[in-house]
Motif scaffolding. Structure first.
Motif, mmCIF file in Angstrom:
data_model
loop_
_atom_site.group_PDB
_atom_site.id
_atom_site.type_symbol
_atom_site.label_atom_id
_atom_site.label_comp_id
_atom_site.label_asym_id
_atom_site.label_seq_id
_atom_site.Cartn_x
_atom_site.Cartn_y
_atom_site.Cartn_z
ATOM 1 N N PRO A 324 0.833 -1.223 0.000
ATOM 2 C CA PRO A 324 0.000 0.000 0.000
ATOM 3 C C PRO A 324 0.855 1.255 0.000
ATOM 4 C CG PRO A 324 -0.831 -1.588 1.595
ATOM 5 C CD PRO A 324 0.485 -2.121 1.140
ATOM 6 N N VAL A 325 1.901 1.198 0.801
ATOM 7 C CA VAL A 325 2.903 2.273 0.756
ATOM 8 C C VAL A 325 4.181 1.622 0.250
ATOM 9 C CG1 VAL A 325 4.147 4.004 2.050
ATOM 10 C CG2 VAL A 325 1.793 3.441 2.692
ATOM 11 N N PRO A 326 4.445 1.710 -1.095
ATOM 12 C CA PRO A 326 5.567 0.950 -1.671
ATOM 13 C C PRO A 326 6.890 1.352 -1.047
ATOM 14 C CG PRO A 326 4.129 1.801 -3.390
ATOM 15 C CD PRO A 326 3.714 2.473 -2.126
ATOM 16 N N LEU A 327 7.708 0.337 -0.851
ATOM 17 C CA LEU A 327 9.088 0.537 -0.417
ATOM 18 C C LEU A 327 10.016 0.081 -1.543
ATOM 19 C CD1 LEU A 327 8.835 -0.812 3.254
ATOM 20 C CD2 LEU A 327 8.606 1.552 2.454
ATOM 21 N N SER A 328 11.220 0.613 -1.598
ATOM 22 C CA SER A 328 12.137 0.291 -2.697
ATOM 23 C C SER A 328 13.559 0.152 -2.187
ATOM 24 C CB SER A 328 12.078 1.373 -3.780
ATOM 25 O OG SER A 328 12.523 2.609 -3.262
ATOM 26 N N GLY A 329 14.347 -0.540 -3.016
ATOM 27 C CA GLY A 329 15.779 -0.686 -2.780
ATOM 28 C C GLY A 329 16.529 -0.486 -4.085
ATOM 29 N N GLN A 330 17.791 -0.092 -4.009
ATOM 30 C CA GLN A 330 18.569 0.243 -5.210
ATOM 31 C C GLN A 330 19.904 -0.467 -5.187
ATOM 32 O OE1 GLN A 330 18.888 4.493 -5.447
ATOM 33 N NE2 GLN A 330 16.742 4.785 -6.033
ATOM 34 N N CYS A 331 20.448 -0.613 -6.410
ATOM 35 C CA CYS A 331 21.810 -1.135 -6.579
ATOM 36 C C CYS A 331 22.418 -0.512 -7.836
ATOM 37 C CB CYS A 331 21.815 -2.666 -6.665
ATOM 38 S SG CYS A 331 21.156 -3.298 -8.228
ATOM 39 N N ARG A 332 23.714 -0.670 -7.979
ATOM 40 C CA ARG A 332 24.427 -0.143 -9.145
ATOM 41 C C ARG A 332 25.113 -1.306 -9.861
ATOM 42 N NH1 ARG A 332 29.184 3.870 -7.983
ATOM 43 N NH2 ARG A 332 30.205 1.875 -7.497
ATOM 44 N N VAL A 333 24.947 -1.345 -11.190
ATOM 45 C CA VAL A 333 25.564 -2.387 -12.015
ATOM 46 C C VAL A 333 26.578 -1.717 -12.925
ATOM 47 C CG1 VAL A 333 25.203 -4.206 -13.711
ATOM 48 C CG2 VAL A 333 23.482 -3.786 -11.941
ATOM 49 N N THR A 334 27.843 -2.105 -12.806
ATOM 50 C CA THR A 334 28.922 -1.563 -13.646
ATOM 51 C C THR A 334 29.367 -2.657 -14.608
ATOM 52 O OG1 THR A 334 29.634 -0.112 -11.863
ATOM 53 C CG2 THR A 334 31.174 -0.475 -13.687
ATOM 54 N N VAL A 335 29.271 -2.390 -15.901
ATOM 55 C CA VAL A 335 29.648 -3.355 -16.936
ATOM 56 C C VAL A 335 30.912 -2.843 -17.620
ATOM 57 C CG1 VAL A 335 28.974 -4.475 -19.082
ATOM 58 C CG2 VAL A 335 27.266 -4.061 -17.297
ATOM 59 N N TYR A 336 31.975 -3.635 -17.540
ATOM 60 C CA TYR A 336 33.231 -3.300 -18.216
ATOM 61 C C TYR A 336 33.264 -4.063 -19.539
ATOM 62 C CZ TYR A 336 34.619 -1.451 -13.678
ATOM 63 O OH TYR A 336 34.683 -0.739 -12.519
ATOM 64 N N VAL A 337 33.348 -3.329 -20.625
ATOM 65 C CA VAL A 337 33.333 -3.945 -21.955
ATOM 66 C C VAL A 337 34.730 -4.458 -22.266
ATOM 67 C CG1 VAL A 337 32.864 -3.609 -24.404
ATOM 68 C CG2 VAL A 337 31.487 -2.407 -22.687
ATOM 69 N N LYS A 338 34.788 -5.715 -22.668
ATOM 70 C CA LYS A 338 36.061 -6.342 -23.036
ATOM 71 C C LYS A 338 36.281 -6.200 -24.533
ATOM 72 C CE LYS A 338 38.418 -10.821 -22.979
ATOM 73 N NZ LYS A 338 38.267 -12.268 -22.659
ATOM 74 N N ASP A 339 37.463 -5.709 -24.884
ATOM 75 C CA ASP A 339 37.762 -5.466 -26.309
ATOM 76 C C ASP A 339 37.893 -6.786 -27.054
ATOM 77 O OD1 ASP A 339 38.404 -4.062 -28.650
ATOM 78 O OD2 ASP A 339 40.539 -4.337 -28.291
ATOM 79 N N MET A 340 37.248 -6.851 -28.183
ATOM 80 C CA MET A 340 37.374 -7.994 -29.081
ATOM 81 C C MET A 340 38.020 -7.509 -30.384
ATOM 82 S SD MET A 340 36.095 -10.499 -27.371
ATOM 83 C CE MET A 340 35.837 -11.750 -28.627
ATOM 84 N N ASN A 341 38.603 -8.454 -31.085
ATOM 85 C CA ASN A 341 39.232 -8.087 -32.359
ATOM 86 C C ASN A 341 38.145 -7.995 -33.430
ATOM 87 O OD1 ASN A 341 41.302 -7.453 -34.121
ATOM 88 N ND2 ASN A 341 41.779 -9.568 -34.607
ATOM 89 N N ASP A 342 37.372 -6.920 -33.324
ATOM 90 C CA ASP A 342 36.218 -6.791 -34.202
ATOM 91 C C ASP A 342 36.371 -5.671 -35.218
ATOM 92 O OD1 ASP A 342 36.173 -4.854 -32.222
ATOM 93 O OD2 ASP A 342 33.994 -4.649 -32.279
ATOM 94 N N ASN A 343 37.484 -4.962 -35.165
ATOM 95 C CA ASN A 343 37.714 -3.879 -36.121
ATOM 96 C C ASN A 343 38.827 -4.273 -37.083
ATOM 97 O OD1 ASN A 343 36.060 -1.362 -35.259
ATOM 98 N ND2 ASN A 343 36.888 -2.185 -33.340
ATOM 99 N N TYR A 344 38.505 -4.208 -38.346
ATOM 100 C CA TYR A 344 39.501 -4.525 -39.355
ATOM 101 C C TYR A 344 40.529 -3.395 -39.433
ATOM 102 C CZ TYR A 344 36.832 -8.463 -41.110
ATOM 103 O OH TYR A 344 36.190 -9.669 -41.227
ATOM 104 N N PRO A 345 41.795 -3.755 -39.559
ATOM 105 C CA PRO A 345 42.791 -2.697 -39.753
ATOM 106 C C PRO A 345 42.533 -1.949 -41.057
ATOM 107 C CG PRO A 345 43.738 -4.877 -40.148
ATOM 108 C CD PRO A 345 42.364 -5.090 -39.593
ATOM 109 N N GLU A 346 42.973 -0.713 -41.096
ATOM 110 C CA GLU A 346 42.705 0.145 -42.245
ATOM 111 C C GLU A 346 44.011 0.617 -42.862
ATOM 112 O OE1 GLU A 346 40.261 3.286 -40.851
ATOM 113 O OE2 GLU A 346 38.496 2.021 -40.494
ATOM 114 N N ILE A 347 43.939 0.839 -44.181
ATOM 115 C CA ILE A 347 45.081 1.354 -44.944
ATOM 116 C C ILE A 347 44.695 2.717 -45.494
ATOM 117 C CG2 ILE A 347 46.577 0.985 -46.936
ATOM 118 C CD1 ILE A 347 46.180 -1.990 -46.604
ATOM 119 N N THR A 348 45.603 3.673 -45.314
ATOM 120 C CA THR A 348 45.389 5.018 -45.846
ATOM 121 C C THR A 348 46.585 5.392 -46.710
ATOM 122 O OG1 THR A 348 44.160 5.624 -43.861
ATOM 123 C CG2 THR A 348 44.907 7.413 -45.284
#
Length: 808
Positions: A324-348
């Motif tokens: 009837p009187v809502p109560l709440s709780g909170q948390c924090r989620v930290t996501v660290y992105v792991k680098d993958m070899n997903d970008n092709y090297p480029e030639i200029t």
């Protein structure tokens, strides 16, 4: 008055019988639950009946309403129990301790009726029991201590002291019982809350309520009390952790579960029904990348996670209950992105020379090439290579810059254009690569001289060619381009017998077509040797030359010339032979010559007409006419032979000679004996050679005198023994006059002279002379064109008349 009847009852029961005469009612009292067969009383003794006559008098017992519990023994007169009696069943409504049964004992003959009362007294044979074994109570955790909850009371069919006397509650820190009595003495019980409840601490309290009667020994009954503590929204949701840290790979597909959050609420029901959501502290970018399931708390990938775009995501999640009187709780989620070899090297390509001279120096820079990779670590380390071996190298100047250099000398004529494919590869696992192709065009430099396909050209030319005829096309090849490839052709001037080569031949300066400017005669000119030069239009110009050998091919354009037997043009040769000529004798010899080449000058002889085919035969190769038999008197004195001399050309050319033979009876020298032997006509004979050597110191005039003397002497004294002719009889190519020789007018001698002259490559022609004149032979060498390789020299025979004082 009560009579004791204990001798028929078990020792633990006491039976009192009362006989009241006035009322005529016999009363007995027994406890309930006596065993079957137990004797209640001896009715015969108590009622004064004769036992011996009971069976005949038809004694029976009548119990009011029901007679299944008691019966009378007709022999002994005893009242005994047929079935156990339960006071609670017999008198369910009676609250007193004794239940009475009314009995009638009926005796026939005479009829007598005795009234009997049997009192059934209560014993503690029933334990208290609750109408419900399980009592369930719902108590709010917000209930205050002292609050009471009514409980159902226990029931005991026994009465009096055997009924329920008290209640007891199992040990509990929160509850106790309060017992109170009703107006009828019934004991009632209430459950009393002594201590505040906490549903989150203990949601259910299991209690045992015991009801105890007053019997001896006491009996009890129990009931289970389940107290369910009703929740109130007094607890806020709680996450397992305040901060969640986790790693995930970039490019994770949509729908990938990142984490499943679990918040707990100590409450229950709607108070524990949680809803998850992002708080306002979660950025819109993050909410675009991730989704949150409001019911399950599951966080999943929604967008494309790119490490190069964002490396860390923070999500603030709230869990709210539905109280009837809502109560709440909170948390924090930290996501660290792991680098993958997903970008092709480029030639200029930072700088590029698409066109370079083919003689560009080794080490010249063709292009500056930059490489890059958006990944990090080993995934971002790149290497640049070429896909195949080329005359170029890559020089690394920094981690991300290369120079493309010329490593070998280039040649446009071998490779006019290079397609250089640069391949960049990172060090990820698995590695990724890309490529770029650049084109390098080589500009032409005049570094190649024209080249003829052959170093020596032999061109056959048929004689009698038309002036201006195309002889051949001499085309040189220059691998250069444009003006470096434009060729001009020249004939290198060379004089042949005071004749310029350009007067004989012409070449088209643009295409190298070689033309003849005059008609050639094989019998005069057999070959030409000269050079042709091809020059390009480059700066400076380059050139090369080739040797051209023109060979004049013979045609069968000369008709055979019959030189023996000699006759004037259009005349007939007349010969006389003795009739006594032997078989096989040489009658005449036909000699024909042909100015054409050996093949076309090969002559065969045949009879066109023979007066008597049995008399003469002709050798087809040497032209000798011989007799096949001796003349007979039947043979005609005049024979006519027509001989054709035909060459081997295509088409064949021919000449004919007609010989008329007349036979005479007088003895004449045979044709074979008449031999014309020339005197020494070669100035280089053996004798003349010795004279020249011996008289070398003598004056030229004396030498001429001696030579003339010797010649005249030889002609007079030795007409038939001339020195053999010498092959070196030519004085000069330009002065072709030789010493005169006087010949005997004889065909055989002429033939010998012809053979001697032709063996030396000279042409001998016999001409008629007036009667009495001598033959003078003059031989001339053939005129040569460019070389000295002629296979025969031209000769002419001139006839002159000299005065002779001798007669034939």
């Amino acid at each position: 008055m009560m009579k004791p009847v204990g001798r028929w009852v078990p020792f633990f029961f006491v039976l009192w019988a009362t006989w009241e005469t006035a009322l005529s009612v016999t009363r007995y009292s027994i406890p309930e639950e006596m065993e079957r067969g137990s004797v209640v009383a001896n009715l015969a003794a108590d009622l004064g009946l004769d036992v011996s006559g009971l069976a005949q008098r038809e004694v029976k017992l009548d119990i009011f309403h029901n007679n299944k519990y008691l019966d009378v023994n007709k022999i002994t007169g005893e009242l005994f129990i047929v079935e156990k009696m339960d006071r609670e069943n017999l008198c369910p409504t009676k609250t007193t301790t004794t239940c009475f049964l009314k009995l009638d004992l009926i005796i026939e003959s005479p009829l007598r009726i005795f009234n009997i009362e049997l009192g059934i007294t209560d014993i503690n044979d029933n334990a208290p029991h609750f109408r419900r074994d399980k009592i369930e109570l719902d108590v709010s955790e917000s209930a205050t201590p002292g609050e009471r909850f009514s409980l159902p009371n226990a029931f005991d069919p026994d009465v009096g002291a055997n009924t329920v006397k008290t209640y007891k509650l199992s040990e509990s820190a929160h509850f106790t019982v309060d017992i109170h009595s009703g107006s009828d003495g019934t004991k009632y019980v209430d459950l009393v809350l002594m201590k505040a409840l906490d549903r989150e601490e203990k949601a259910v309290h299991n209690l045992i309520l015991t009801a105890i009667d007053g019997g001896v020994p006491a009996r009890s009954g129990t009931a289970s009390i389940i107290v369910r503590v009703q929740d109130t929204n007094d607890n806020a949701p709680q996450f397992d952790q305040a901060v969640y840290s986790l790693n995930m790979s970039e490019n994770s597909p949509a729908g990938t579960v990142v984490i499943k959050l679990k918040a707990t609420d100590a409450d229950e029901g709607p108070n524990a029904d949680l809803t998850y959501s992002f708080t306002l502290y979660t950025s819109e970018k993050t909410q675009e990348m991730f989704s949150l399931n409001s019911k399950t708390g599951e966080i999943a990938v929604k967008g494309t996670i790119d490490y190069e775009d964002m490396k860390i995501f923070e999500m603030f999640v709230e869990a709210k209950d539905n109280g009837p009187v809502p109560l709440s709780g909170q948390c924090r989620v930290t996501v660290y992105v792991k680098d993958m070899n997903d970008n092709y090297p480029e030639i200029t390509i930072k700088s590029l020379k698409n066109t370079v001279d083919e003689n560009v120096p080794v080490g010249s820079v063709i292009a500056l090439v930059g490489v890059s990779d958006r990944d990090t670590g080993n995934n971002g380390k790149v290497n640049l290579t070429m896909n195949k071996s080329l005359p170029f190298i890559l020089n690394k100047t920094s981690d991300y810059l290369y120079k493309l250099l010329v490593s070998e000398l280039l040649d446009r004529e071998i490779v006019p254009e290079y397609e250089i494919t640069l391949v960049v590869t990172d060090e990820g696992s698995p590695p990724l690569s890309d490529n770029e192709t650049i084109s390098v065009h080589l500009l032409d430099v005049n570094d190649n001289a024209p080249q003829f396909p052959q170093t020596f050209y032999t061109i056959p030319v048929m004689e009698n060619n038309a002036p201006g005829a195309l002889l051949s096309s001499l085309t040189a090849i220059d691998p250069d381009l444009h003006e470096n490839q434009y060729l001009v052709y020249f004939i290198i001037e060379k004089e042949i017998v005071n004749t310029s080569m350009s007067m004989l031949f012409s070449i088209n300066p643009e295409n190298g077509n070689l033309y003849a400017l005059k008609t050639f005669d094989y019998e005069i000119e057999k070959e030409f040797l000269f050079h042709i030069e091809a020059r390009d239009s480059g700066v400076p110009p380059l050139s090369s030359n080739v040797t051209v050998h023109i060979i004049i091919m013979d045609q069968n354009d000369n008709t055979p010339l019959i030189v023996s037997p000699w006759r004037a043009h259009g005349s007939v040769v007349e010969e006389k032979i003795p009739r006594s000529t032997d078989k096989g004798s040489l009658i005449a010899k036909v000699i024909a010559i042909d100015s054409d080449s050996v093949h076309n000058s090969r002559i065969t002889y045949q009879f066109l007409h023979n007066t008597d085919a049995t008399l003469f035969r002709l050798d087809q190769y040497n032209g000798e006419i011989r007799t096949m038999r001796m003349f007979s008197y039947r043979d005609s004195r005049h024979q006519q032979l027509v001989v054709i001399a035909k060459d081997n050309g295509e088409p064949a050319l021919s000449a004919t000679v007609t010989i008329k033979l007349s036979t005479v009876e007088t003895a004449l020298k045979t044709y074979a004996d008449m031999t014309e032997v020339p005197l020494a006509y070669d100035i280089f004979s053996d004798l003349n050679l010795y004279l020249v050597i011996g008289l070398g110191s003598v004056s030229f005039l004396l030498l001429i005198t001696i030579l003339v003397t010797i010649v005249l002497k030889c002609q007079k004294t030795k007409p038939s023994k001339a020195a053999p002719p010498c092959r070196n009889s030519v004085i000069s190519e330009r002065n072709s006059t030789i010493a005169d020789s006087t010949l005997v007018s004889n065909d055989a001698y002429w033939y010998s002279l012809f053979l001697a002259e032709t063996r030396k490559g000279k042409l001998v022609v016999r001409q008629p002379v007036p009667k009495g004149a001598r033959y003078i032979v003059s031989s001339l060498p053939r005129s040569t064109g460019l070389t000295d390789t002629s296979d025969s020299a031209a000769s002419t025979l001139q006839a002159s008349t000299t005065t002779s004082s001798s007669s034939s």
